[in-house]
Scaffold this active site. Structure first.
Site, mmCIF file in Angstrom:
data_model
loop_
_atom_site.group_PDB
_atom_site.id
_atom_site.type_symbol
_atom_site.label_atom_id
_atom_site.label_comp_id
_atom_site.label_asym_id
_atom_site.label_seq_id
_atom_site.Cartn_x
_atom_site.Cartn_y
_atom_site.Cartn_z
ATOM 1 N N HIS A 143 25.494 5.764 3.666
ATOM 2 C CA HIS A 143 24.527 6.275 2.615
ATOM 3 C C HIS A 143 24.320 7.677 1.998
ATOM 4 C CE1 HIS A 143 20.590 6.762 1.026
ATOM 5 N NE2 HIS A 143 20.525 5.681 0.420
ATOM 6 N N HIS A 167 14.135 -6.888 -7.683
ATOM 7 C CA HIS A 167 15.472 -6.549 -7.180
ATOM 8 C C HIS A 167 16.278 -7.813 -7.121
ATOM 9 C CE1 HIS A 167 15.224 -2.366 -7.057
ATOM 10 N NE2 HIS A 167 14.036 -2.358 -6.528
ATOM 11 N N ARG A 241 -8.276 -4.530 11.176
ATOM 12 C CA ARG A 241 -9.407 -3.859 11.969
ATOM 13 C C ARG A 241 -10.156 -4.707 12.825
ATOM 14 N NH1 ARG A 241 -12.671 -1.342 14.427
ATOM 15 N NH2 ARG A 241 -14.529 0.010 13.659
ATOM 16 N N CYS A 291 -11.908 -2.138 4.529
ATOM 17 C CA CYS A 291 -12.752 -1.620 5.550
ATOM 18 C C CYS A 291 -13.975 -0.628 4.716
ATOM 19 C CB CYS A 291 -11.784 -0.686 6.469
ATOM 20 S SG CYS A 291 -13.129 -0.132 7.866
ATOM 21 N N TYR A 429 -22.218 0.762 10.032
ATOM 22 C CA TYR A 429 -21.930 0.127 8.585
ATOM 23 C C TYR A 429 -23.092 0.409 7.826
ATOM 24 C CZ TYR A 429 -17.937 -1.857 10.850
ATOM 25 O OH TYR A 429 -16.893 -1.962 11.484
#
Lengths: 574, 574
Positions: A143, A167, A241, A291, A429
């Site tokens: 490469h 592609h 999560r 989240c 939260y």
């Protein structure tokens, strides 16, 4: 081609990822629309369910091009005319006449652990595809970049295929078979996993592309630049999560059922998974799961908070299918009356804390009962059965609402006049102002976060990246989203600290309401300086917009980090 | 007592307004709650309709104390024991034994124009109450402040009575009768007006307390510090926003009807006002009406915009009663189907532009049909028939949505697959980013503003005010509101440029959804410096919050000016 360095402070090293130049859209071309439409189309129509069940089910993707394969293909196309000839005449592809990815008798059999051990040049770089194992090290060695390790290294290339559908070219799979070295152990065809030294013995394996934030419990996010590649986030690289180990549920056994309790206990229902599927019409919703703490790392730069060090990838957009919660609640006697205006619905998961208390939260009953609220009890994600990491066999989907309420491994629903009393509802939260500290906070003064505010992110390039300009312009791409079904009406980008604002092109179509999905955007902006700071902000259909910085949004829990996303990039002039 | 100077650049002079010390709540006392509860209660239960109809209908207010009267009362109570005795023994109040405000034979008769000419000491200070005209100049002359002119001067004191219900005391009306000088011309009992040299001959008269922004058409706002005095804004001092002259409608004549057209014209309805009232159950909603351009003057400080120079008073909170639009639309065949998900409802008013095109706009049909959307066709405001300035005989109330959609003098409703093509829908009431200028704007790129973003304002003190501290603390009061029914969950106040944030006390109760009303707040904050800059911002139930400044919100039309409200005050140490 150009390469990028993806630095993840939680990884011991860095993952170097090569993107083909061909992956980049020409400025203002129709490329992005094509990709978007193509991806949406495939997500809408081309999912089909496989038989069996388990934790390694994934998208069946129509596209053929993976980053890995596209890299291979374009390199050969450019540099090795003899290989390039494969495309021109299919009949000449003698060495790879077999069905790509099929089991090949006589080749060695490797486990996914074996594959996961081969992620750099010292060990060789292996990937898997269906039953095939491939050593692509020879390609890497020739490469031009020389220093590239493909993101899919050590795992399956399949999750990336929906991202790089552009592609699609004939011959790539045939080319790949030239690097075939073996077969995957039977039963592991769907995913080759990283060796993650998983602490929770029975947790499922995960794709190595996920950026791990904690292992116990498992919390990991999607690399930002992958998010913008497709309208639908592939399940295996969708952020995870967890609060506790992942339950292992056999829904066909009698041990699993969903209990639904109305306000009057006599109205209770007990349903197994099949009963839920057959008794209630399926409903499909495309919705963002995010989240509450997404982007917390940006807030931590102001002052440390308590929580996972999320970047911008604790978010994803998926297609969810299941029974409408409204239908199930009607069946236990809940009505559309004003009387229950302030009631709640509690959800219990099968994941439990050390005291055996389940993860449990509640949402307002009005959201659950709203005919336009699209709350569902999902058994499918992205056209396949839920994976264990996403709540198999059942997860509640609450579009427009923070991920903390989307209880996984759902086993109980209860209508109540009171909000859930759990830790997660009452003491987590929630958000406070920047002057509220842990030693004096009164959690009862803030309501539990439900709907989320508007946010936007630059996914590509990433903060700190060295970028190539095209015609003097910087190509920027990202996502924008708002809670409550409020669509994105505008994304503004500035490369001069807010003096001038450019309107970004919205890649995905937008509705002004019930817009649960995100909206990707792109912009091509002229930049004059070697170092550029990029700002992005979005406006939603209520014309709410993002605050300018994180400083005044700062809160001790580090939630709702929705200030302008600001990144710095430098121009690579080589 | 302390006094304030209210400077209005649109008035030739300045109105000096006295507030009684007794009006100020003690820091953190239960006073505010009491006021709030009392006011809400009176708004909920104590409105009662008067017979007749016309343009000068107003609140019948239960409270007795007006600022004027409270001032009189407390001064006398403190300084003139002989007058104070009136309260103790009603029988001693010989001079004022008549019914306060009743017509008194033998006294001169004045027009409201006459009253309006008496607003300062050179002319004498007159007020009216019911049929009574009063010259309160003698009281002003012996007033300790010396330089005070009451806000109600030249007009009726009645609109202020709901604001100062806390001052309810027996004897005030009796005291006032001692200043009685005459009667109002019959037919003008309800309101004494300023002589406003009204350009539109048939426009209704308005209360002089309104701060006029333009006379042709009439546009005027409520002084900010009055807004915070009561949960419900009295009708006569409620802001007015017109595009054209005010239609004069006789709903009992055959010339007026409401035409309702479904998607299929054969489903049309024609209703007169009585039919609408009797055929559809009345529904009552307490909701904020806010102009899209409220607070534009703050945005103009960044750079001039095009629009009325609104301060913070192009907003008010009222009780609206009428038929549910949903019920009316069901009657013309509109259903709750997914098919009409993206349809619209158009509203035409009787006000027309010079080409005779009516003021017309549209809203999404989903809002109109939402059982929880509370869209009503209102014929009452604050317990009385709509006034002409607020759309008599019929106005559409669209809670949570910008005032531009609340079409007044409503005469036609049409369901359509297309958005209204009017100027006001397509080329006005839209927002763009700060870099979009008039010469290159493409209006089609922005959706019409419907739901409004979260905002908050300091009403008291006002910007530039010299304030007295109490125990070293600055008392701040204001309002906060968000569109879409999203309740206010927190109001933060800073007196140190955002370094420290104090959580304000919410005066009014809040729901997290269907919260169409505003939430008033107050805070008592210690200040150390003679000059203080105060910032306020609110957070709504979707946890959206206000951007920090107006600079990045700036748009050529000057709409949605919802940055932090920032005022400067200086401490009066005398």
């Amino acid at each position: 081609m150009y390469s990028r360095i993806l630095i993840n402070p939680f990884h011991k090293g860095c993952v170097i990822f090569s993107k083909c130049l061909t992956r980049k859209p020409p400025a203002n071309s129709s490329w992005v629309r094509t990709l978007s439409q193509g991806t949406q189309s495939s997500n809408s129509h081309d999912f089909h369910e496989k038989d069996g069940h388990g934790n390694a089910r994934r998208l069946t993707i129509t596209g053929l091009g993976a980053i890995t394969l596209a890299g291979l293909y374009y390199y050969y196309k450019k540099n090795i005319p003899t290989v390039w000839a494969h495309e021109k005449k299919e009949s000449e592809v003698n060495t790879v006449a077999r069905e790509p990815g099929s089991f090949v008798d006589g080749l060695p059999v490797y486990t996914s652990d074996d594959v996961a051990k081969h992620r750099d040049e010292s060990t060789g770089i292996w990937i898997s595809y269906k039953s095939g194992v491939y050593d692509i090290t020879p390609f890497i060695k020739i490469h031009p970049g020389g220093d590239t390790i493909l993101l899919g290294a050590g795992g399956s290339v399949e999750p990336f295929w929906s991202l790089y559908a552009i592609h699609q070219q004939p011959g790539i799979l045939a080319l790949m078979e030239e690097y075939r070295i073996g077969n995957l152990t039977k039963g592991e065809e769907h995913l080759a996993m990283a060796n993650m030294d998983d602490p929770y013995a029975n947790d499922p394996r995960r794709h190595p592309a996920l950026v791990v934030r904690t292992k116990k419990p498992f919390n990991a996010e999607t690399p930002g630049f992958l998010l913008v590649e497709s309208f639908i986030t592939p399940t295996d690289i969708f952020y995870v999560r967890h609060h506790f180990p992942v339950p292992d549920v056999d829904p066909s056994s009698e041990s699993y059922s969903l209990e639904v309790v109305g306000l009057d206990e006599k109205d209770s229902l007990n349903l197994n998974l099949d009963q839920l599927k057959t008794a209630y019409a399926p409903h499909t919703v495309t919705a963002v799961l995010q989240c509450t703490g997404n982007r917390r790392s940006e807030m931590n730069r102001v002052k440390p908070t308590k929580g996972l060090e999320w970047g911008q990838g604790a978010i994803g957009n998926a297609v969810w299918k299941g029974a409408r919660l409204r239908d199930v609640l009607l069946a236990v006697g809940v009505t559309d009356s004003d009387e229950n205006e302030n009631w709640h619905v509690r959800f219990d998961g099968l994941d439990t804390d050390p005291t055996s208390a389940p993860y449990a939260i509640s949402i307002p009953l009005t959201k659950a009962m709203d005919p336009r609220g699209d709350v569902i009890l999902a058994y499918e994600m992205n056209g396949e059965q839920l994976t264990r990491d996403h709540g198999f066999p059942l997860r509640v989907i609450i579009p427009g609402t923070t991920g903390a309420r989307w209880v996984k491994w759902l086993t109980r629903i209860e209508v109540s006049k009171n909000e859930c009393e759990s830790h997660w509802q009452q003491f987590d939260y929630k958000s406070f102002n920047p002057s509220t500290e842990w030693d004096k906070v009164d959690f009862s003064t803030a309501p539990a976060i439900q709907e989320m505010p508007v946010t936007s992110v630059v996914c590509d390039p990433h903060d700190g990246e060295k970028v190539k300009l095209k015609d003097g312009k910087l190509n920027l791409r990202g996502y924008a989203w708002s809670g409550g079904g409020r669509g994105i009406v505008r994304v503004d980008v500035s490369v001069d600290l807010g003096k001038t604002w450019h309107v970004a092109q919205l890649i995905d179509s937008v509705k002004v309401s019930k817009q649960w999905a995100w909206t990707r955007w792109q912009a091509n902006l002229p930049v004059q300086t070697k170092e550029t700071e990029v700002w992005v902000r979005a406006v939603d259909s209520s014309y709410n917009t993002q605050p300018e910085g994180m400083e005044h949004l700062w809160n001790m829990r580090g939630v709702l980090a929705v200030g302008y996303h600001k990144i710095k990039v430098s121009v690579d002039e080589n």
